[in-house]
Design a protein around this motif. Structure first.
Motif, PDB file in Angstrom:
ATOM      1  N   ASP A   1       0.892  -1.109  -0.189  1.00 24.72           N
ATOM      2  CA  ASP A   1      -0.243   0.031   0.074  1.00 24.72           C
ATOM      3  C   ASP A   1       0.873   1.243   0.199  1.00 24.72           C
ATOM      4  O   ASP A   1       2.087   1.032  -0.147  1.00 24.72           O
ATOM      5  CB  ASP A   1      -0.947  -0.113   0.954  1.00 24.72           C
ATOM      6  CG  ASP A   1      -0.294  -0.194   2.632  1.00 24.72           C
ATOM      7  OD1 ASP A   1       1.108   0.278   2.663  1.00 24.72           O
ATOM      8  OD2 ASP A   1      -0.794  -0.448   3.532  1.00 24.72           O
ATOM      9  N   ASN A   2       0.196   2.485   0.344  1.00 21.61           N
ATOM     10  CA  ASN A   2       1.152   3.547   0.274  1.00 21.61           C
ATOM     11  C   ASN A   2       1.536   3.919   1.526  1.00 21.61           C
ATOM     12  O   ASN A   2       1.607   5.336   1.669  1.00 21.61           O
ATOM     13  CB  ASN A   2       0.277   4.694  -0.535  1.00 21.61           C
ATOM     14  CG  ASN A   2      -0.199   4.466  -2.062  1.00 21.61           C
ATOM     15  OD1 ASN A   2       0.760   4.721  -2.891  1.00 21.61           O
ATOM     16  ND2 ASN A   2      -1.187   3.588  -2.198  1.00 21.61           N
TER      17      ASN A   2
ATOM     18  N   ARG B   1       7.059   3.745   1.329  1.00 27.90           N
ATOM     19  CA  ARG B   1       7.391   4.795   0.389  1.00 27.90           C
ATOM     20  C   ARG B   1       8.633   5.639   0.598  1.00 27.90           C
ATOM     21  O   ARG B   1       9.439   5.955  -0.104  1.00 27.90           O
ATOM     22  CB  ARG B   1       6.300   6.003   0.436  1.00 27.90           C
ATOM     23  CG  ARG B   1       5.256   5.879  -0.278  1.00 27.90           C
ATOM     24  CD  ARG B   1       5.007   5.784  -1.521  1.00 27.90           C
ATOM     25  NE  ARG B   1       3.995   5.625  -2.661  1.00 27.90           N
ATOM     26  CZ  ARG B   1       3.834   5.687  -3.853  1.00 27.90           C
ATOM     27  NH1 ARG B   1       4.889   5.897  -4.554  1.00 27.90           N
ATOM     28  NH2 ARG B   1       2.859   5.459  -4.526  1.00 27.90           N
TER      29      ARG B   1
ATOM     30  N   PHE C   1       2.950  -0.265  -5.870  1.00 26.01           N
ATOM     31  CA  PHE C   1       2.031   0.316  -5.106  1.00 26.01           C
ATOM     32  C   PHE C   1       0.407   0.001  -5.463  1.00 26.01           C
ATOM     33  O   PHE C   1       0.048   0.253  -6.909  1.00 26.01           O
ATOM     34  CB  PHE C   1       2.223   1.825  -4.738  1.00 26.01           C
ATOM     35  CG  PHE C   1       3.624   2.248  -4.157  1.00 26.01           C
ATOM     36  CD1 PHE C   1       3.999   1.992  -2.808  1.00 26.01           C
ATOM     37  CD2 PHE C   1       4.646   2.445  -5.142  1.00 26.01           C
ATOM     38  CE1 PHE C   1       5.293   2.135  -2.509  1.00 26.01           C
ATOM     39  CE2 PHE C   1       5.827   2.616  -4.568  1.00 26.01           C
ATOM     40  CZ  PHE C   1       6.295   2.435  -3.380  1.00 26.01           C
TER      41      PHE C   1
ATOM     42  N   PRO D   1      -4.572   4.698  -4.327  1.00 21.55           N
ATOM     43  CA  PRO D   1      -4.780   5.282  -3.019  1.00 21.55           C
ATOM     44  C   PRO D   1      -6.487   5.062  -2.738  1.00 21.55           C
ATOM     45  O   PRO D   1      -7.384   4.940  -3.791  1.00 21.55           O
ATOM     46  CB  PRO D   1      -4.902   6.698  -3.298  1.00 21.55           C
ATOM     47  CG  PRO D   1      -3.651   6.728  -4.416  1.00 21.55           C
ATOM     48  CD  PRO D   1      -3.935   5.413  -5.298  1.00 21.55           C
TER      49      PRO D   1
END
Length: 306
Positions: A211-212, A217, A234, A237
């Motif tokens: 995920d973000n 990140r 990724f 969102p």
């Protein structure tokens, strides 16, 4: 009305009670045997051929809205009118409209474009894509309110543990660690150990999907992936479905391991993880894998490629 098949006083027993009284048994004795009142026995005797359970619904409901209004409510709801608009248009109380719509099963309007189409996918070979995610769990210092049910005895301030998970898209082989933090350095270290664990099974990790989150990140995690020769992807969102295999695995993990029993300490829960992972990877069958285990799926792939 529908009577439960295992109900104690079924129509058969009611007829049997009437038969016993007609055969000479005393009403009081029959009532005592069936644990009912004598008045109930007398009520059955008044209608021995009609002992079915009767509905309590009245024959007439003078306060119910007229049938023509009920038809109009159904019609306007079919035209996607809101409850408030229907009530205002016909001068009917809003609560009455809402009750009628719930009775009709129209309390919620369906989506105009229908349900979203779910796109399922599975990679062709092990290691082509590995899903990563993190689940936060509270540390345990004693049995909590989930077990003893006393919400006044809650424990506060014990901190958190972070369950880092990795699951292969093709085989569903899972690797899990419980770490004290979810920083980029912790995630990078977990990635290196997960890649080594998969390599020991003959799986070369090509890319990972996360995920973000900030730890994924961050630069340390990206550098670790680059050093291992792994591509990084990724999710979109606010679309956790993209990483659905990791999300579903976490749900299974929480249900069958973390909340499966009453752990007195966090360390006990962590020690139980290795046993559960062995069961998950080698014994637990998956419907998505054709009712096979992750280890069997890996063995099938290795046998076809050798």
């Amino acid at each position: 009305m529908n009577t439960h098949k295992n109900a104690r006083l079924t129509p058969y027993l009611r007829r049997e009670a009437c038969r016993r009284v007609a055969a000479g048994a005393k009403v009081a004795q029959v009532a005592r045997d069936l644990a009912v009142s004598r008045q109930t026995i007398y009520a059955w005797l008044e209608r021995p051929h009609d002992v079915e359970t009767r509905s309590s619904r009245p024959h007439r409901s003078p306060t119910r809205i007229p049938r023509r209004w009920r038809r109009q409510i159904r019609k306007r709801r079919g035209q996607r009118w809101s409850s408030r608009r229907i009530a205002q248009h016909y001068g009917i109380p809003l609560s009455t409209v809402g009750r009628e719509l719930r009775r009709l099963g129209l309390g919620r309007l369906p989506r105009v474009d229908g349900p979203r189409r779910i796109v399922r996918y599975e990679r062709d070979r092990p290691g082509e894509l590995v899903h990563l995610d993190i689940k936060k769990l509270a540390r345990i210092s004693r049995v909590g309110h989930r077990i003893h049910g006393d919400y006044t005895r809650r424990t506060h301030g014990r901190g958190w543990e972070f369950v880092h998970v990795a699951i292969d898209d093709h085989t569903r082989l899972a690797y899990v660690e419980v770490l004290p933090e979810e920083t980029a350095e912790a995630a990078a270290g977990f990635l290196a150990r997960a890649v080594a664990w998969y390599a020991a099974l003959g799986i070369t990790v090509e890319r990972v999907l996360t995920d973000n989150g900030s730890c994924y990140r961050a630069l340390p995690f990206g550098e670790q992936a680059l050093a291992l020769g792994i591509g990084q992807r990724f999710t979109r969102p606010y679309r956790p479905q993209t990483n659905g295999k990791a999300e579903r695995f976490i749900r299974t993990l929480i249900t069958e391991w973390a909340y499966n029993r009453a752990y007195a300490r966090s360390g006990w829960r962590t020690r139980a993880l290795a046993h559960y992972l062995s069961f998950y990877n080698t014994e637990r069958r998956h419907s998505a894998l054709g009712n096979t285990t992750p280890a069997m799926r890996l063995a099938q792939h290795l046998s076809t490629t050798c």
